[in-house]
Design a protein around this motif. Structure first.
Motif, PDB file in Angstrom:
ATOM      1  N   LYS A  21     -28.851  32.572 -26.282  1.00  0.00           N
ATOM      2  CA  LYS A  21     -29.953  33.302 -26.890  1.00  0.00           C
ATOM      3  C   LYS A  21     -31.313  32.656 -26.625  1.00  0.00           C
ATOM      4  O   LYS A  21     -32.333  33.215 -26.971  1.00  0.00           O
ATOM      5  CB  LYS A  21     -29.725  33.452 -28.386  1.00  0.00           C
ATOM      6  N   GLU A  22     -31.350  31.450 -26.037  1.00  0.00           N
ATOM      7  CA  GLU A  22     -32.608  30.792 -25.745  1.00  0.00           C
ATOM      8  C   GLU A  22     -33.065  31.138 -24.340  1.00  0.00           C
ATOM      9  O   GLU A  22     -32.271  31.478 -23.475  1.00  0.00           O
ATOM     10  CB  GLU A  22     -32.468  29.281 -25.903  1.00  0.00           C
ATOM     11  N   TRP A  23     -34.361  31.023 -24.115  1.00  0.00           N
ATOM     12  CA  TRP A  23     -34.944  31.334 -22.817  1.00  0.00           C
ATOM     13  C   TRP A  23     -35.447  30.065 -22.163  1.00  0.00           C
ATOM     14  O   TRP A  23     -36.038  29.213 -22.801  1.00  0.00           O
ATOM     15  CB  TRP A  23     -36.127  32.264 -22.977  1.00  0.00           C
ATOM     16  N   ILE A  24     -35.211  29.975 -20.880  1.00  0.00           N
ATOM     17  CA  ILE A  24     -35.819  28.904 -20.091  1.00  0.00           C
ATOM     18  C   ILE A  24     -37.039  29.521 -19.418  1.00  0.00           C
ATOM     19  O   ILE A  24     -36.932  30.490 -18.685  1.00  0.00           O
ATOM     20  CB  ILE A  24     -34.829  28.336 -19.054  1.00  0.00           C
ATOM     21  N   VAL A  25     -38.207  28.960 -19.697  1.00  0.00           N
ATOM     22  CA  VAL A  25     -39.438  29.582 -19.224  1.00  0.00           C
ATOM     23  C   VAL A  25     -40.071  28.881 -18.038  1.00  0.00           C
ATOM     24  O   VAL A  25     -41.073  29.338 -17.528  1.00  0.00           O
ATOM     25  CB  VAL A  25     -40.468  29.707 -20.364  1.00  0.00           C
ATOM     26  N   GLY A  26     -39.498  27.793 -17.605  1.00  0.00           N
ATOM     27  CA  GLY A  26     -40.063  27.104 -16.458  1.00  0.00           C
ATOM     28  C   GLY A  26     -39.381  25.779 -16.246  1.00  0.00           C
ATOM     29  O   GLY A  26     -38.476  25.399 -16.989  1.00  0.00           O
ATOM     30  N   PHE A  27     -39.809  25.088 -15.208  1.00  0.00           N
ATOM     31  CA  PHE A  27     -39.241  23.771 -14.947  1.00  0.00           C
ATOM     32  C   PHE A  27     -40.262  22.907 -14.241  1.00  0.00           C
ATOM     33  O   PHE A  27     -41.207  23.401 -13.632  1.00  0.00           O
ATOM     34  CB  PHE A  27     -37.946  23.866 -14.128  1.00  0.00           C
ATOM     35  N   ASP A  28     -40.084  21.617 -14.381  1.00  0.00           N
ATOM     36  CA  ASP A  28     -40.895  20.624 -13.681  1.00  0.00           C
ATOM     37  C   ASP A  28     -39.940  19.731 -12.910  1.00  0.00           C
ATOM     38  O   ASP A  28     -38.818  19.487 -13.353  1.00  0.00           O
ATOM     39  CB  ASP A  28     -41.677  19.742 -14.669  1.00  0.00           C
ATOM     40  N   ILE A  29     -40.373  19.237 -11.789  1.00  0.00           N
ATOM     41  CA  ILE A  29     -39.591  18.275 -11.020  1.00  0.00           C
ATOM     42  C   ILE A  29     -40.272  16.921 -11.157  1.00  0.00           C
ATOM     43  O   ILE A  29     -41.455  16.773 -10.843  1.00  0.00           O
ATOM     44  CB  ILE A  29     -39.484  18.682  -9.539  1.00  0.00           C
ATOM     45  N   LEU A  30     -39.518  15.959 -11.683  1.00  0.00           N
ATOM     46  CA  LEU A  30     -40.038  14.605 -11.867  1.00  0.00           C
ATOM     47  C   LEU A  30     -39.412  13.688 -10.834  1.00  0.00           C
ATOM     48  O   LEU A  30     -38.206  13.734 -10.615  1.00  0.00           O
ATOM     49  CB  LEU A  30     -39.675  14.079 -13.264  1.00  0.00           C
ATOM     50  N   GLU A  31     -40.212  12.876 -10.215  1.00  0.00           N
ATOM     51  CA  GLU A  31     -39.700  11.854  -9.302  1.00  0.00           C
ATOM     52  C   GLU A  31     -39.770  10.526 -10.040  1.00  0.00           C
ATOM     53  O   GLU A  31     -40.852   9.968 -10.204  1.00  0.00           O
ATOM     54  CB  GLU A  31     -40.521  11.825  -8.015  1.00  0.00           C
ATOM     55  N   CYS A  32     -38.607  10.050 -10.487  1.00  0.00           N
ATOM     56  CA  CYS A  32     -38.540   8.854 -11.317  1.00  0.00           C
ATOM     57  C   CYS A  32     -37.526   7.871 -10.749  1.00  0.00           C
ATOM     58  O   CYS A  32     -36.585   8.262 -10.065  1.00  0.00           O
ATOM     59  CB  CYS A  32     -38.115   9.234 -12.738  1.00  0.00           C
ATOM     60  N   ASP A  33     -37.726   6.603 -11.089  1.00  0.00           N
ATOM     61  CA  ASP A  33     -36.790   5.574 -10.648  1.00  0.00           C
ATOM     62  C   ASP A  33     -35.490   5.599 -11.442  1.00  0.00           C
ATOM     63  O   ASP A  33     -34.443   5.213 -10.935  1.00  0.00           O
ATOM     64  CB  ASP A  33     -37.420   4.187 -10.760  1.00  0.00           C
ATOM     65  N   ASP A  34     -35.566   6.034 -12.720  1.00  0.00           N
ATOM     66  CA  ASP A  34     -34.363   6.054 -13.546  1.00  0.00           C
ATOM     67  C   ASP A  34     -34.561   7.012 -14.722  1.00  0.00           C
ATOM     68  O   ASP A  34     -35.644   7.573 -14.909  1.00  0.00           O
ATOM     69  CB  ASP A  34     -33.999   4.650 -14.043  1.00  0.00           C
ATOM     70  N   LEU A  35     -33.503   7.195 -15.513  1.00  0.00           N
ATOM     71  CA  LEU A  35     -33.543   8.106 -16.647  1.00  0.00           C
ATOM     72  C   LEU A  35     -34.565   7.663 -17.692  1.00  0.00           C
ATOM     73  O   LEU A  35     -35.245   8.495 -18.287  1.00  0.00           O
ATOM     74  CB  LEU A  35     -32.149   8.237 -17.274  1.00  0.00           C
ATOM     75  N   ASP A  36     -34.700   6.367 -17.917  1.00  0.00           N
ATOM     76  CA  ASP A  36     -35.667   5.882 -18.898  1.00  0.00           C
ATOM     77  C   ASP A  36     -37.090   6.316 -18.549  1.00  0.00           C
ATOM     78  O   ASP A  36     -37.868   6.705 -19.430  1.00  0.00           O
ATOM     79  CB  ASP A  36     -35.598   4.358 -19.026  1.00  0.00           C
TER      80      ASP A  36
END
Length: 72
Positions: free
Chosen positions: A30-45
């Motif tokens: 029932k939720e909507w995804i309205v967009g996305f961003d792409i992050l370039e990171c070294d790790d999850l933190d």
């Protein structure tokens, strides 16, 4: 590139100034995804730190998922 499955997701949100990080997806049908961003990171933190500053994290939720590793 494809994303890892939702079972590999990390959900980030900020509630009353407190950072809340949970394993797993937040989306329901029932939720909507309205967009996305792409992050370039070294790790999850690093990705969590960046996501915590995103406007949607305050009062909303962000789902972080890595890209699938390329098959060799």
């Amino acid at each position: 590139d494809a994303l890892c499955p939702t079972s590999d997701a990390t959900t980030v949100r900020v509630s009353r100034g407190e950072l809340i990080v949970t394993d797993g997806p937040f989306t329901e049908s029932k939720e909507w995804i309205v967009g996305f961003d792409i992050l370039e990171c070294d790790d999850l933190d690093e990705a969590i730190a960046i996501a915590a500053r995103h406007p949607q994290a305050n009062g909303g939720k962000l789902e972080l998922r890595p890209f699938l590793a390329p098959e060799e």
